[in-house]
Design an enzyme around this catalytic site. Structure first.
Site, PDB file in Angstrom:
ATOM      1  N   ASP A  79       0.801  -1.222   0.000  1.00  0.00           N
ATOM      2  CA  ASP A  79       0.000   0.000   0.000  1.00  0.00           C
ATOM      3  C   ASP A  79       0.838   1.278   0.000  1.00  0.00           C
ATOM      4  O   ASP A  79       2.004   1.285   0.382  1.00  0.00           O
ATOM      5  CB  ASP A  79      -0.976   0.003   1.185  1.00  0.00           C
ATOM      6  CG  ASP A  79      -0.293  -0.213   2.536  1.00  0.00           C
ATOM      7  OD1 ASP A  79       0.754  -0.881   2.586  1.00  0.00           O
ATOM      8  OD2 ASP A  79      -0.805   0.300   3.552  1.00  0.00           O
ATOM      9  N   GLU A 137      -0.723  -2.082   5.261  1.00  0.00           N
ATOM     10  CA  GLU A 137       0.255  -2.028   6.352  1.00  0.00           C
ATOM     11  C   GLU A 137       0.179  -0.685   7.078  1.00  0.00           C
ATOM     12  O   GLU A 137       0.419  -0.598   8.277  1.00  0.00           O
ATOM     13  CB  GLU A 137       1.676  -2.261   5.815  1.00  0.00           C
ATOM     14  CG  GLU A 137       2.716  -2.529   6.903  1.00  0.00           C
ATOM     15  CD  GLU A 137       3.174  -1.279   7.645  1.00  0.00           C
ATOM     16  OE1 GLU A 137       3.386  -1.361   8.870  1.00  0.00           O
ATOM     17  OE2 GLU A 137       3.306  -0.214   7.018  1.00  0.00           O
ATOM     18  N   GLU A 138      -0.155   0.361   6.312  1.00  0.00           N
ATOM     19  CA  GLU A 138      -0.168   1.716   6.890  1.00  0.00           C
ATOM     20  C   GLU A 138      -1.447   1.991   7.673  1.00  0.00           C
ATOM     21  O   GLU A 138      -1.639   3.099   8.150  1.00  0.00           O
ATOM     22  CB  GLU A 138      -0.033   2.769   5.777  1.00  0.00           C
ATOM     23  CG  GLU A 138       1.215   2.631   4.919  1.00  0.00           C
ATOM     24  CD  GLU A 138       2.489   3.124   5.602  1.00  0.00           C
ATOM     25  OE1 GLU A 138       2.414   3.547   6.771  1.00  0.00           O
ATOM     26  OE2 GLU A 138       3.551   3.072   4.963  1.00  0.00           O
ATOM     27  N   HIS A 363       7.980   8.395   4.339  1.00  0.00           N
ATOM     28  CA  HIS A 363       6.779   9.224   4.511  1.00  0.00           C
ATOM     29  C   HIS A 363       7.047  10.694   4.161  1.00  0.00           C
ATOM     30  O   HIS A 363       6.254  11.556   4.496  1.00  0.00           O
ATOM     31  CB  HIS A 363       6.184   9.111   5.928  1.00  0.00           C
ATOM     32  CG  HIS A 363       5.657   7.727   6.244  1.00  0.00           C
ATOM     33  ND1 HIS A 363       4.625   7.493   7.122  1.00  0.00           N
ATOM     34  CD2 HIS A 363       5.996   6.503   5.763  1.00  0.00           C
ATOM     35  CE1 HIS A 363       4.387   6.183   7.186  1.00  0.00           C
ATOM     36  NE2 HIS A 363       5.216   5.564   6.364  1.00  0.00           N
TER      37      HIS A 363
HETATM   38 NI    NI Z   1       6.565   1.079   5.347  1.00  0.00          NI
END
Ligand code: NI
Length: 396
Positions: A79, A137-138, A363
């Site tokens: 993702d 996962e996020e 990020h």
């Molecule tokens: Ni990651």
């Protein structure tokens, strides 16, 4: 092992093309439809059984070797994030406001490349390899690992061990970072609500002030790490948000605090939770308000199995330049839902270094990595799987 190197060179252009395609069309947690479709399309061309929609947009490829044996799983997260990309390379995001800013495009491409390579070696493999492509996962605190495990990702055949990786800009490019035990932290969201009674600001004795009680809770929580936790243990309590009150001249009847708890040790995690409950209860009693604590269990601490970490060390030592293998000394306090698999089967997670001059953290809207490190990722993944399955089956 030279055959693996050769296969990686052959597959690499395709792996780069896949990575760039995923990068151009990022999809955030729970919406990875196109990504999952593309993964399945690639896997279906290989001699493996492919399962789609496993716990959401999860895709699982099962490669059965020519002889029976154990089963190892290799996992990638797929993702992206709701971040507006600031890179202007030719394959920048075409999905406005979404970006692969955590390298999951690379993880996915690495695992697809590894699937191609191991498929070519099928005849020499004793046992099975499961390729787990995991969404969300996020999306803490639930994430995508648990729904996939519930959907049977670690069964049929029973998975004996698992490996995963993360591209890591805090580690020099080309290095492979390994560690026994805790590599990443548990990440638990907490919400505390305080209930008092309104009154006029000029007559506080006639109301019950939830705002003052909320402030006292925030302050007293600060003493948990410093007074109740062994200083040799790592733990974080952060209250990042507090809301209370409606008007300057009204005693507030309600306060809401939100925060997160990070720990590396399950016992410390339990202790922090217990102390938070005691502090809130005690402060509320003293202030004459009612308090409620909602402590949610997010991702657990990521705890590597030392035998599986040793497997990574052996492989890295054998195939990479001497200086590439790096022992990680300090865990990261970030969370990672690979930890959920490690609660079920032994395994190890490693960091694939991507740091170079002017590299950005994960990020960040300018995050990027040198695609060549994907070769190292494939080499470690493929060789570790081969070596694991080649070892005598000994369940000590
Ligand atoms: Ni990651």
């Amino acid at each position: 092992m030279d055959i693996v190197k050769k296969l990686i060179e052959d597959t690499y252009p395709e792996v780069v093309a896949w990575r760039r395609d995923f990068h151009m069309y990022p999809e955030i947690s729970g919406a990875e439809q196109r990504t999952a479709g593309k993964i399945a399309e690639i896997l279906k061309k290989l001699p493996m059984e492919v399962q789609e929609n496993a716990g959401g947009y999860g895709v699982i490829g099962l490669l059965r070797g020519s002889k029976p044996g154990r089963t190892i799983a290799l996992r990638a997260d797929i993702d992206a994030l709701p971040i507006k990309e600031q890179n202007d390379h030719g394959f920048a995001s075409k999905h406005e406001g979404k970006m692969h800013a955590c390298g999951h495009d690379g993880h996915t491409a690495i695992l697809l490349g590894t699937a191609v390579i191991l498929s070519r070696l099928k005849d020499e493999i004793a046992g099975n390899i499961k390729f787990i492509f995991q969404p969300s996962e996020e999306q803490a605190p639930i994430g995508g690992a648990l729904p996939m495990i519930e959907a049977g990702a670690l069964e049929n055949p029973q998975v004996d061990a698992i490996l995963g990786l993360h591209i890591w800009p805090n580690l020099e490019k080309g290095k492979v970072g390994v560690k026994n035990g805790a590599l990443m932290a548990s990440s638990d969201p907490i919400t505390i609500e305080v209930f008092g009674r309104n009154g006029h600001a000029s007559a506080p004795h006639e109301g019950v002030d939830a705002l003052v009680a909320g402030c006292q809770i925030v302050n007293t929580l600060q003493t948990i790490i410093s007074r109740s936790i062994n200083p040799q243990e790592a733990a974080v309590i952060t209250i990042g948000k507090m809301q209370s009150g409606t008007k300057y001249n009204v005693i507030s009847d309600y306060a809401k605090l939100e925060g997160t708890v990070r720990t590396l040790n399950p016992e410390v995690r339990r202790k922090v939770e217990q102390r938070i409950r005691e502090v809130v209860s005690g402060v509320c009693q003293a202030a004459g308000v009612r308090g409620e604590v909602n402590y949610a269990y997010g991702y657990p601490a990521l705890l590597n199995d030392s035998k599986m970490s040793d497997l990574l060390r052996e492989v890295a030592h054998e195939i990479l330049p001497k200086e590439a293998l790096t022992e990680i000394e300090k865990p990261a306090m970030g969370g990672e839902d690979f930890a959920n698999y490690l609660q079920k089967v032994p395994g190890a997670f490693f960091w694939l270094g991507s740091e170079e001059q002017a590299s950005y953290p994960i990020h960040h809207p300018k995050f990027d990595f040198d695609e060549n490190i994907m070769k190292t990722g494939m080499e470690i993944m493929a060789n570790s799987a081969i070596r694991y399955l080649g070892k005598e089956s000994s369940h000590e």
